[in-house]
Design a protein around this motif. Structure first.
Motif, short mmCIF file in Angstrom:
data_model
loop_
_atom_site.label_atom_id
_atom_site.label_comp_id
_atom_site.label_asym_id
_atom_site.label_seq_id
_atom_site.Cartn_x
_atom_site.Cartn_y
_atom_site.Cartn_z
N ARG A 1 0.85 -1.20 0.00
CA ARG A 1 0.00 0.00 0.00
C ARG A 1 0.88 1.25 0.00
O ARG A 1 1.00 1.92 1.01
CB ARG A 1 -0.90 0.00 1.23
CG ARG A 1 -1.85 -1.16 1.29
CD ARG A 1 -2.50 -1.22 2.67
NE ARG A 1 -3.28 -2.41 2.81
CZ ARG A 1 -4.57 -2.51 2.52
NH1 ARG A 1 -5.22 -1.46 2.05
NH2 ARG A 1 -5.22 -3.63 2.69
N LEU B 1 -8.92 -6.79 -1.21
CA LEU B 1 -8.09 -6.27 -2.31
C LEU B 1 -7.68 -7.39 -3.25
O LEU B 1 -7.70 -7.23 -4.48
CB LEU B 1 -6.85 -5.56 -1.76
CG LEU B 1 -7.07 -4.21 -1.09
CD1 LEU B 1 -5.77 -3.73 -0.44
CD2 LEU B 1 -7.59 -3.19 -2.08
N HIS C 1 -8.32 3.08 -1.88
CA HIS C 1 -8.96 1.87 -1.38
C HIS C 1 -8.41 1.57 0.02
O HIS C 1 -7.21 1.50 0.22
CB HIS C 1 -8.67 0.66 -2.29
CG HIS C 1 -9.56 0.58 -3.48
ND1 HIS C 1 -10.90 0.31 -3.39
CD2 HIS C 1 -9.30 0.71 -4.80
CE1 HIS C 1 -11.43 0.29 -4.60
NE2 HIS C 1 -10.48 0.54 -5.47
N THR C 2 -9.31 1.41 0.96
CA THR C 2 -8.91 1.09 2.33
C THR C 2 -9.44 -0.29 2.72
O THR C 2 -9.67 -0.56 3.90
CB THR C 2 -9.43 2.15 3.31
OG1 THR C 2 -10.87 2.24 3.19
CG2 THR C 2 -8.81 3.51 3.04
N LEU C 3 -9.64 -1.14 1.74
CA LEU C 3 -10.17 -2.48 1.98
C LEU C 3 -9.12 -3.35 2.66
O LEU C 3 -7.91 -3.14 2.47
CB LEU C 3 -10.58 -3.13 0.66
CG LEU C 3 -11.65 -2.40 -0.17
CD1 LEU C 3 -11.78 -3.05 -1.54
CD2 LEU C 3 -12.97 -2.42 0.57
N LEU D 1 -4.52 -1.06 -7.96
CA LEU D 1 -5.90 -0.61 -7.76
C LEU D 1 -5.93 0.90 -7.58
O LEU D 1 -4.89 1.53 -7.31
CB LEU D 1 -6.51 -1.32 -6.56
CG LEU D 1 -6.69 -2.81 -6.79
CD1 LEU D 1 -5.68 -3.60 -6.00
CD2 LEU D 1 -8.08 -3.25 -6.49
N GLN D 2 -7.09 1.45 -7.71
CA GLN D 2 -7.26 2.90 -7.57
C GLN D 2 -6.84 3.36 -6.18
O GLN D 2 -7.15 2.71 -5.18
CB GLN D 2 -8.72 3.26 -7.83
CG GLN D 2 -9.00 4.73 -7.79
CD GLN D 2 -10.45 5.03 -8.12
OE1 GLN D 2 -11.28 4.15 -8.25
NE2 GLN D 2 -10.76 6.31 -8.25
N LYS E 1 -10.64 -8.37 -5.37
CA LYS E 1 -10.88 -7.34 -6.39
C LYS E 1 -9.85 -7.48 -7.52
O LYS E 1 -10.19 -7.38 -8.69
CB LYS E 1 -10.82 -5.96 -5.75
CG LYS E 1 -11.24 -4.84 -6.66
CD LYS E 1 -11.46 -3.57 -5.85
CE LYS E 1 -12.00 -2.45 -6.70
NZ LYS E 1 -13.32 -2.69 -7.24
#
Length: 81
Positions: free
Chosen positions: A10, A41, A34-36, A30-31, A44
């Motif tokens: 991250r 993640l 995103h705090t998933l 990823l964009q 996705k």
């Protein structure tokens, strides 16, 4: 590719790296924002790879069918003539 591991980082944007044997890897960025959690993640990123793998398949299948129909027409006209 034989999967050996998955690494999530991250930095500025979440990155999921699927690592394979022999040093092969596929990286999905990823964009930003995103705090998933990692597992979401990864899910996705997998969904994105499926979409990429299917990209253009309809056009490819249509072209193959068109080529096949053209060849069939030639064969049939040769048989009737």
């Amino acid at each position: 590719m034989q999967m050996m591991g998955i690494v999530v980082s991250r930095d500025q944007a979440p990155i999921v790296e699927f690592r394979g044997e022999g040093g092969e890897s596929i990286t999905v960025t990823l964009q930003a924002g995103h705090t998933l959690p990692d597992d979401q993640l990864i899910a996705k990123a997998k969904a994105m790879m499926i979409q990429v793998a299917q990209f253009g398949m309809d056009q490819t299948n249509s072209a193959a069918m068109s080529d096949r129909l053209s060849a069939d027409e030639v064969i049939q006209s040769g048989m009737s003539g």
